[in-house]
Structure formats: C-alpha cells, structure tokens
Design a protein around this motif. Structure first.
Motif, PDB file in Angstrom:
ATOM      1  N   PHE A 224      75.463  39.378 -36.603  1.00 29.04           N
ATOM      2  CA  PHE A 224      75.784  38.979 -37.986  1.00 29.04           C
ATOM      3  C   PHE A 224      75.004  39.789 -39.010  1.00 29.04           C
TER       4      PHE A 224
ATOM      5  N   ILE B 155      77.072  42.543 -40.561  1.00 24.87           N
ATOM      6  CA  ILE B 155      78.193  42.298 -41.469  1.00 24.87           C
ATOM      7  C   ILE B 155      77.664  42.458 -42.896  1.00 24.87           C
TER       8      ILE B 155
ATOM      9  N   THR C  86      80.735  41.867 -48.262  1.00 24.91           N
ATOM     10  CA  THR C  86      81.930  41.180 -47.793  1.00 24.91           C
ATOM     11  C   THR C  86      81.890  39.712 -48.189  1.00 24.91           C
TER      12      THR C  86
ATOM     13  N   THR D 139      83.613  35.762 -40.589  1.00 30.34           N
ATOM     14  CA  THR D 139      82.643  35.858 -39.500  1.00 30.34           C
ATOM     15  C   THR D 139      83.294  35.718 -38.129  1.00 30.34           C
TER      16      THR D 139
ATOM     17  N   LEU E 178      85.506  38.675 -36.934  1.00 35.94           N
ATOM     18  CA  LEU E 178      84.743  39.907 -36.714  1.00 35.94           C
ATOM     19  C   LEU E 178      83.911  39.845 -35.437  1.00 35.94           C
ATOM     20  N   SER E 179      83.686  38.630 -34.903  1.00 34.24           N
ATOM     21  CA  SER E 179      82.729  38.481 -33.798  1.00 34.24           C
ATOM     22  C   SER E 179      83.342  38.588 -32.410  1.00 34.24           C
TER      23      SER E 179
END
Lengths: 301, 293
Positions: free
Chosen positions: A185, A188, A192, A211, A214-215
């Motif tokens: 994290f 990121i 964003t 989140t 993207l993970s």
C-alpha cells in the motif's frame, strides 16, 4: 505453522533477475566448474529424497523389502496407489485440507487488507502501537496458544470443528500478511487517494474501488505463501481435531499407518505422493510469485 | 491520512482483524501466563500455586533441562544446515549464468512438503531393515562400520531428527540471501576486483557486510523457528528413545496433552517464548557490538 517472518531490517530491493553474471576473463575457470559441481551435489541432496519417495511408491512390496534402495524398480506398479485409496480416507482428507486452507485464506486476505488499510492508508494516533501488537504474533511461537485454545474451545464446544483449526491458523498468519499488504500500500500514490477524495469518495469507496482492485498481485502472493503453511499444518489439527471426518492431510497420513496395523510402506509412500501433489503442482506453476513473496516477506518485515 | 476519513471508518477496518488476532493470539498469550501460576489438570478446581511451577521447572525437573539442552543442539544443527547451506548455495548461484531459476525452484521444493511426509521419508532414509538410503550409501563408500539404526541409537538420534528440519528450509533462506546478494552494487565489486581483491576478500569485505541486515533477519528467523521446532521430532521419535531427542516443545506438548498438567505445560510454554525473545535479543546485541567494534 505461520509464514516465517522477521521483525527487523531495512528493505532490500532485488534488481531484476536478468542481471548478467560476474564477468570472467577465462570462460572455463576452475572456480566456475567447482561451483557448478558443488551446486549440483547440493541440489541432488535436496531433491533426490523426493524422487526416491516417488520411485518407491511405484515399487512392488517384494522389491521394496529386498531390493537395493537406490536401484530403479524392477517392475512399475500402481497397485500401491490403489491400496492407498482403499485403506485411507485420502479423498476426505484432501477435501478437509481444502476447506481449512480456503477458510483461513479468506480471513487472512480480507482482514489483513482491512488492517493494513487502516494502518497504512487511513492512519490514526495509535497506529504505531497497533503495529507492534501485530509484531508479537510474528515472534511468539504458536505453541504458546495450544493449551489456552484447547481449554477455550472445550468450554465453548468448538473442539473438533473446522473453525478450531481455521481461527489459530489465520490469527498467526495475519501479522505477516498485514506487513506484506502495508508494504504494498505504501506504493499506491497519495495523489490517487486525494483525487478520489476530491470527487467525494469516502474511505469505504476508496477501499473498494482503488485499494482492493490494485492489490490483486499481492493477494496472490499472500495466499500462496500462507497456503503452504496452512495446507501442511500439523500441530493445530493434531491438537484440536479428533474425529476421522475432519482430519486434514497431515493427520490422515499419520493415521494411515495405525489403520493398517503394521506399516505398509509402499502404500504409505503412494499416499504421501498423492497428498503432496496438489501443492507441488500449484508451486511449480506459480513458483515465481511464491518465491517473490517469500523473499519480500522476509526482507520487508 | 486520508482526507475524508472518520474515526468510525478506522474502527470499521481495524476492529475485525484485531478481534481475530486477539482471540487467536493475544488472549491465549495472556492466558498462558495466567495458567503458569496454577496447578490444573483440566477437570478439578484450579489451584493457585504462585511460582511453584517455575521453581519446579528450573530446579527439580531433569527432563526439562535435558530437553532444553537437546533443543539447543537441535537449533545448532538446524542453523548450520540452513544458514551455512543457504549462504554457500546463494553465493555460488550468483556466479552462475544459466539455470538459476530452475535451481531456486528445485531447492525450495522440500519447503512445500508437509512435515508428516518429511518425517515418513526420513524414517525410511535412516532405516536398517529394509536398508535405507543412508546406510546403503555408507556401505557403498566403504564406511559400512558406521551403519546403524540412526533413530534408536541414543548417540545419533538428536542429529538424525534435526537434519530433516535443516534440510527442509535451506531453500527458503537461500532465496532470501540470494536476493540480498543480487542487490550488492556492481560498481563496488568491480572496484574491489580492479584493486586486486581475491574472491574470498570480495566476499568477506564487500558482499557479506553489504547483506548484513538481511543476514541478521535470516539468523533471527532461523533461530526462532529452530527453537519452536516440533513436528518432525515428535513424529519421528516422539522424543525417544528415553529422552534423548526430547525438545522443550515436545515435552510441553506431552505435559499438556498426555499428562494433562495444563499449569505446568503453560510454564514451559512461557519459557519457550522467553527463550525466543532472549535469543533474538542476544543476536541483535552481539551483532551490534560487532558492528561498533
């Protein structure tokens, strides 16, 4: 057992694998040859026992009892596999292992992400304290929880259930996964989130729409690394599960021998081969992700 | 901090994981500490005995001390195999051009396999009748005099149950050390080489100091994992013959679930935790002193 982890150190960034080897002026150097021989020997020591396991599972009983253990089998037989399935509860054991592994992984991924999101993205005053609370779970051996959990489970009738295995497995794996998610994290970009906030997205929508999607890669890594340890867990299953219908693979294997009175080694080896196959296949297909997870898990803790 | 976050949203995300973690890890730790001051067999009333369990453990229990020293021996063997093997293979691997991915995969294979399967496998490797791999190998290379029942000989059993654990995880530590070695700046190595450094000097002066932080991590990992090792000795020998391969963990397990002495078992469990913490502290302390010197 939970995924190995370590509390300290600074991060190591491994450069891409394609880095050229150290340059050498004289190509067939003594050092190079020697390295290769040593590596080959060590790899043989690592892998040969597993190959032997498989070869033995194909031997006839007579061949096994009298033959040279290093020799190839005189005749290949699949009878051991048939016998392994007849005597044991292999199918049921595999199913139970799947249920426990899935259950624990769902908890680990979902709760691990939530905690990492709160710690890394949302942030709060006592986040340092909460982080160190989770660190305890990495340092402390699982054995500490056996007696208390056994007593607690007995008093609320949770002994001998799937949750009795899933809860401690997930609990002890959680810290490591939180650290993996936290370190992901971090990458990121804040912008964003800020942009999404300006558009009116609250913390829940940001979690669900930014989140979470993207993970995916990190989720795969976390699941793979944890699955090895959960699939192979012996200690929790052995302590909390008694009934035959709930036994996972490690317990099923152990029981196997007792069920047959005297040890039927060739059938046992066949059973071992069957039970290690699912994880082995997943590992061989996805070993890049798994290796990467293990490496970063240890160096980013 | 996220701009629009509320205190409630932090709690919503934090409470469920903390709940699971509390139930599975934190609360049991407290309970173990609490139980270690009681005498309890799980059925009759709990009896508060103060420090009596600790006194008994440290002064009057031979098996405890036997298990403690066995655990140290077990740890030593695991560390040599895991860290020594890992460092050797990782260093050699950096100077290889092809097949590195394959070797990494093969080397990691044993870590994927369950301890029960490994225990079975090694029971057979050590066996005498029918002859197992180890005894056959000794016979072939002319060391037939060394052939023995490795698991029932009290002189060899501890080594015999430690080796599989070392064997199993070498690959894992190798991966970590290898990743660290790749991160050593090439310019440094080149410069040292131009100055005429030998391979050994290159390793001791440049590479190893550079990977020190990762080396500490792996040492701590391997140590705490060695100290909590349980499955393989428990499955292979159950601590026997006698107490010659009893570890603190197997002793704790038997005290709890065979003798159902939950209070005393918790005392041993607390000791295992303390032992892990002390080990981590010692490693950090010694390495820090070395770095300062």
């Amino acid at each position: 057992m939970t995924a190995p982890a370590a509390p300290v150190t600074r991060p190591v960034t491994a450069p891409p694998e394609s880095r050229p080897p150290l340059r050498r002026r004289r190509p067939p150097s003594l050092h190079g040859t020697l390295s290769r021989v040593i590596i080959a020997l060590i790899v043989i020591v690592q892998v040969y026992p597993l190959a032997w396991l498989f070869i033995t599972s194909l031997r006839t009983e007579h061949d096994f009892a009298t033959g040279d253990p290093f020799a190839l089998p005189k005749a290949v037989t699949f009878e051991n596999y048939a016998r392994a399935f007849e005597t044991g509860n292999l199918g049921m054991n595999i199913l139970n292992s799947f249920i426990v592994t899935m259950g624990a992984n769902v908890l680990i991924v979902l709760l691990g992400m939530m905690a990492a999101y709160a710690l890394q993205v949302l942030g709060f005053r006592f986040s340092k304290f909460v982080r160190s609370l989770f660190l305890i779970g990495i340092i402390v051996p699982v054995q500490i929880a056996l007696v208390p959990l056994f007593i607690d489970y007995a008093s609320i009738n949770l002994l001998d259930t799937y949750p009795s295995m899933i809860i401690p497995l997930a609990g002890f794996a959680l810290p490591m996964s939180i650290y993996l998610f936290c370190s992901f994290f971090e990458y990121i970009p804040r912008e964003t989130y800020e942009a999404a906030s300006l558009d009116g997205a609250g913390p829940y929508r940001i979690f669900g729409l930014i989140t979470l999607p993207l993970s995916v890669n990190t989720v795969v890594t976390v699941v793979l690394v944890n699955s090895i340890f959960i699939w192979n867990d012996f200690i929790f299953a052995n302590t909390f599960v008694l009934s035959e219908e709930l036994k996972t693979i490690p317990l099923g294997l152990q029981n196997y021998i007792g069920a047959m009175g005297k040890t039927d080694w060739t059938a046992t080896f066949a059973a071992v081969c069957v039970t290690i196959t699912p994880l082995l296949l997943v590992f061989l297909v996805l070993n890049k992700a798994m290796i990467q997870g293990l490496e970063s898990g240890a160096s980013k803790g | 901090m996220l701009p629009n976050r509320s205190r409630l949203s932090v709690l919503v995300f934090l409470l469920p994981p903390l709940l699971l973690y509390g139930v599975a890890v934190l609360f049991p730790i407290m309970q173990s500490l609490f139980l270690s001051f009681f005498s309890w067999n799980g059925i009759s009333d709990m009896e508060f005995v103060g420090l009596a369990n600790y006194v008994r453990m440290l002064t009057a229990d031979d098996i405890f001390w036997r298990s403690f020293f066995n655990a140290l021996g077990y740890l030593a063997i695991c560390l040599v195999l895991q860290l020594g093997g890992a460092l050797l293979v990782a260093s050699l691997l950096t100077s290889m051009s092809r097949g590195r991915e394959l070797i990494k995969t093969l080397y990691l294979l044993p870590a994927v396999i369950s301890t029960v399967a490994i225990a079975f496998l090694f029971v057979r490797i050590y066996s005498v009748e029918p002859v197992g791999l180890l005894n056959q190998l000794l016979h072939w290379i002319g060391l037939g005099a060394l052939e023995r029942p490795w698991l029932s000989d009290i002189n060899t059993v501890l080594t015999a149950v430690s080796a599989p654990e070392g064997w199993r995880f070498t690959g894992l530590y190798m991966l970590i050390i290898y990743a660290a070695l790749l991160s050593v700046p090439k310019e440094l190595e080149e410069a040292a080489r131009l100055d005429g450094a030998s391979r050994w000097q290159l390793f001791t002066k440049i590479r190893f100091p550079h990977i020190m932080p990762v080396w500490i991590t792996t040492t701590i990992m391997a140590t705490t994992y060695g100290l909590r090792g349980f499955d393989i000795p428990y499955l292979m020998t159950n601590g026997g013959p006698g107490q010659s391969s009893e570890l603190l963990t197997t002793y704790m397990y038997k005290t709890a679930f065979i003798s159902t002495d939950f209070g005393y078992a918790s005392t041993i469990a607390v000791f295992i935790v303390v032992e892990c913490l002390v080990a981590v502290g010692l490693i950090l302390f010694m390495l820090k002193r070395k770095a300062d010197a």
